[in-house]
Write a protein that holds these residues in place. Structure first.
Motif, short mmCIF file in Angstrom:
data_model
loop_
_atom_site.label_atom_id
_atom_site.label_comp_id
_atom_site.label_asym_id
_atom_site.label_seq_id
_atom_site.Cartn_x
_atom_site.Cartn_y
_atom_site.Cartn_z
N ASP A 255 0.84 -1.21 0.00
CA ASP A 255 0.00 0.00 0.00
C ASP A 255 0.87 1.25 0.00
N PRO A 256 1.63 1.48 -1.08
CA PRO A 256 2.53 2.64 -1.09
C PRO A 256 1.81 3.98 -1.04
N ALA A 257 0.58 4.04 -1.53
CA ALA A 257 -0.14 5.31 -1.55
C ALA A 257 -0.29 5.88 -0.13
N ARG A 258 -0.50 4.99 0.84
CA ARG A 258 -0.62 5.46 2.23
C ARG A 258 0.70 6.07 2.71
N PHE A 259 1.81 5.46 2.31
CA PHE A 259 3.11 5.99 2.70
C PHE A 259 3.37 7.33 2.03
N TYR A 260 3.02 7.44 0.74
CA TYR A 260 3.25 8.71 0.04
C TYR A 260 2.42 9.83 0.67
N ALA A 261 1.21 9.52 1.09
CA ALA A 261 0.38 10.53 1.76
C ALA A 261 1.06 11.00 3.05
N ASP A 262 1.65 10.05 3.78
CA ASP A 262 2.36 10.40 5.01
C ASP A 262 3.60 11.22 4.69
N LEU A 263 4.32 10.85 3.64
CA LEU A 263 5.53 11.57 3.26
C LEU A 263 5.21 13.02 2.89
N ARG A 264 4.08 13.25 2.24
CA ARG A 264 3.72 14.61 1.84
C ARG A 264 3.51 15.52 3.03
N GLU A 265 3.17 14.94 4.18
CA GLU A 265 3.01 15.75 5.38
C GLU A 265 4.32 16.38 5.82
N HIS A 266 5.44 15.87 5.30
CA HIS A 266 6.76 16.37 5.68
C HIS A 266 7.25 17.43 4.71
N GLY A 267 6.43 17.82 3.74
CA GLY A 267 6.83 18.84 2.78
C GLY A 267 7.20 18.23 1.44
N PRO A 268 7.81 19.02 0.54
CA PRO A 268 8.11 18.54 -0.81
C PRO A 268 9.21 17.49 -0.85
N VAL A 269 10.02 17.43 0.21
CA VAL A 269 11.10 16.44 0.31
C VAL A 269 11.02 15.81 1.70
N ALA A 270 11.08 14.48 1.75
CA ALA A 270 10.95 13.78 3.03
C ALA A 270 12.17 12.90 3.29
N LYS A 271 12.42 12.65 4.57
CA LYS A 271 13.48 11.74 4.97
C LYS A 271 12.96 10.31 4.92
N VAL A 272 13.69 9.46 4.22
CA VAL A 272 13.28 8.06 4.09
C VAL A 272 14.47 7.15 4.37
N GLU A 273 14.15 5.88 4.49
CA GLU A 273 15.17 4.84 4.65
C GLU A 273 14.97 3.82 3.53
N LEU A 274 15.97 3.68 2.65
CA LEU A 274 15.87 2.78 1.52
C LEU A 274 16.04 1.33 1.91
N ALA A 275 16.88 1.11 2.89
CA ALA A 275 17.14 -0.21 3.48
C ALA A 275 17.59 0.06 4.90
N PRO A 276 17.60 -0.95 5.76
CA PRO A 276 18.03 -0.69 7.14
C PRO A 276 19.39 0.01 7.19
N GLY A 277 19.41 1.21 7.78
CA GLY A 277 20.66 1.94 7.92
C GLY A 277 21.09 2.73 6.70
N VAL A 278 20.24 2.83 5.66
CA VAL A 278 20.61 3.57 4.44
C VAL A 278 19.63 4.73 4.26
N PRO A 279 19.98 5.94 4.73
CA PRO A 279 19.08 7.08 4.63
C PRO A 279 19.15 7.75 3.27
N ALA A 280 18.09 8.48 2.93
CA ALA A 280 18.04 9.25 1.68
C ALA A 280 16.96 10.31 1.82
N SER A 281 16.97 11.25 0.88
CA SER A 281 15.90 12.24 0.78
C SER A 281 15.07 11.91 -0.44
N LEU A 282 13.74 11.97 -0.31
CA LEU A 282 12.84 11.59 -1.39
C LEU A 282 11.97 12.78 -1.77
N VAL A 283 12.04 13.19 -3.03
CA VAL A 283 11.25 14.31 -3.52
C VAL A 283 9.88 13.78 -3.93
N THR A 284 8.83 14.31 -3.31
CA THR A 284 7.47 13.83 -3.57
C THR A 284 6.60 14.87 -4.28
#
Length: 457
Positions: free
Chosen positions: A33-62
């Motif tokens: 259910d990625p749509a639920r996650f994207y809705a949550d990410l948008r609450e953090h603004g145009p760019v959100a902090k995410v984790e691609l894999a355990p211990g691997v951070p990135a910024s995601l432009v939504t």
């Protein structure tokens, strides 16, 4: 687990400050259910902090407009991951997917222009009419194998193999190499991505060495003859990158078939009342096969719409979130609208959009023509999705239909497709074709050999 609970759980884990409050894009919860996650990410603004894999951070432009800004600015957001790559342990799972390779989709500046120009010019010379005929014949070869069963697993038996079979012809592969490429596509689901990439690279290396001595009228020969004067290894790398597009293409086909067979908006599509291209475009907007990718690595601290992004850390584009940005919803018609970001944007956009669209469109049309009562074998909500931060990919697509006796191409009432050994480019002046120079299997022999192998595998 909902997106909110996943976010809370992630935030509650003891982590270093760089990983704090990051939303994980790995695991079954996100893939189902990625749509639920994207809705949550948008609450953090145009760019959100995410984790691609355990211990691997990135910024995601939504955000759609922010995504365009980043994709069109290779100076501030280059693709070179060397600095970031050195900060990871050698065993980090993200290295394989985001590591540096000398590909036109990754390198920047003059190197990008040189490699991109050779690949784009080679692909632009493909005759779309002949490509369509090749896809039809390839589709028939695969459909003939399950049409008499009344059931099929369309991911493994069709979508995962069709692009590879067509790609072998685009490359100008011999029947022997075509068999190995197809066998690799069949095995890919059960093998590591690294091993599959190695197999593809080895096969393409063999092909380029062969074509260096014996040119034909194919994409490989066109790249070898290009004024940019690519080395053999550079041609191998670019063709291997083109081969990496097989998986997104198979996912585009299966995601579109799922939508077409399950969404009431497309009821009656099998009988021809809905244009397949509209369904394909809808998927690129709402459920793109590459959901989150295009990693970029700013060389200095930068800001995007007021959000600070640290130097040398990965910034990814969420094509799925940007395409479904609520700011775009008002008055937007998706049918025929190709302003989506599913193929990227800017200098690093996908160079194979045109042939990919032909393969996907004709592949689905041919399937519906031959199986007019095609339907899902399980409810759509019981289909499962493969986990992973980058793709939107079904784990399988079981279908059923009325079984009929398989017919040879010559027995069908529809026009018979040509029998090429490759998808031809304009013939070069005074240059022999493979059939004239070396006796390789061509024309009908190419297809007969592939057909025998496919049936006896």
């Amino acid at each position: 687990m909902t997106a909110d609970s996943a976010h809370a759980a992630a935030a509650a884990q003891p982590r270093c400050p760089a990983h704090a409050a990051r939303i994980p894009l790995h695991g079954a919860e996100f893939s189902q259910d990625p749509a639920r996650f994207y809705a949550d990410l948008r609450e953090h603004g145009p760019v959100a902090k995410v984790e691609l894999a355990p211990g691997v951070p990135a910024s995601l432009v939504t955000d759609y407009s922010a995504a365009l800004t980043v994709l069109r600015d290779p100076i501030s957001f280059p693709r070179d991951p060397h600095h970031w790559q050195r900060s990871l342990p050698p065993t980090a799972s993200m290295i394989a997917a985001m590591a540096f390779q000398p590909l036109c989709l990754i390198v920047d500046d003059s190197a990008h222009a040189r490699l991109r120009g050779a690949m784009s010019d080679g692909l632009d010379r493909v005759d779309p009419t002949l490509l369509r005929a090749s896809v039809e014949r390839s589709a028939d070869l695969l459909i003939d194998e399950f049409i008499g069963a009344g059931r099929a697993e369309l991911l493994a038996d069709y979508a995962a193999v069709l692009p590879t079979l067509v790609l072998a012809q685009l490359y100008g592969a011999s029947a022997g190499l075509g068999k190995r490429l197809m066998a690799g596509a069949v095995r890919a689901k059960n093998r590591s991505p690294h091993r599959t990439a190695v197999d593809l690279h080895e096969s393409v290396s063999e092909l380029v060495a062969y074509k260096r001595a014996r040119r034909g009228t194919d994409v490989t020969s066109a790249m070898l003859d290009h004024p940019a004067e690519l080395t053999d290894e550079e041609v191998v790398d670019q063709l291997t990158a083109l081969g990496y597009g097989v998986e997104p293409l198979q996912n585009w086909i299966t995601n579109s078939l799922r939508l077409l067979l399950s969404d009431e908006r497309f009821a009656g599509a099998v009988s021809g009342s809905v244009v397949v291209e509209d369904v394909l475009t809808e998927v690129l907007w709402a459920d793109p096969p590459i959901a989150n990718h295009a990693p970029m690595f700013p060389v200095r601290d930068v800001e995007v719409q007021g959000v600070p992004l640290p130097a040398h850390q990965p910034v990814l584009i969420s094509f799925a979130a940007a395409n479904t940005d609520p700011e775009l919803a008002v008055g937007q018609e998706r049918a025929g609208n190709r302003a989506h970001l599913a193929f990227g944007a800017g200098p690093h956009s996908c160079p194979a959009q045109a042939p990919a669209r032909v393969i996907a469109t004709v592949g689905i049309e041919r399937l519906l023509d031959r199986l007019p009562d095609l339907e899902l074998a399980v409810p759509a909500d019981r289909l499962t999705w493969r986990p992973g931060p980058y793709h939107r990919a079904l784990a399988g697509l079981p279908v059923r239909f009325t079984a009929v006796g398989a017919r040879s191409t010559s027995d069908r009432s529809t026009p018979r497709a040509p029998e090429p050994d490759t998808v031809h480019l304009p013939r070069p002046t005074a240059r022999p074709t493979p059939s004239e120079s070396d006796g390789e299997e061509t024309g009908p022999a190419w297809w007969q050999s592939l057909t025998r192998w496919w049936r006896d595998r």
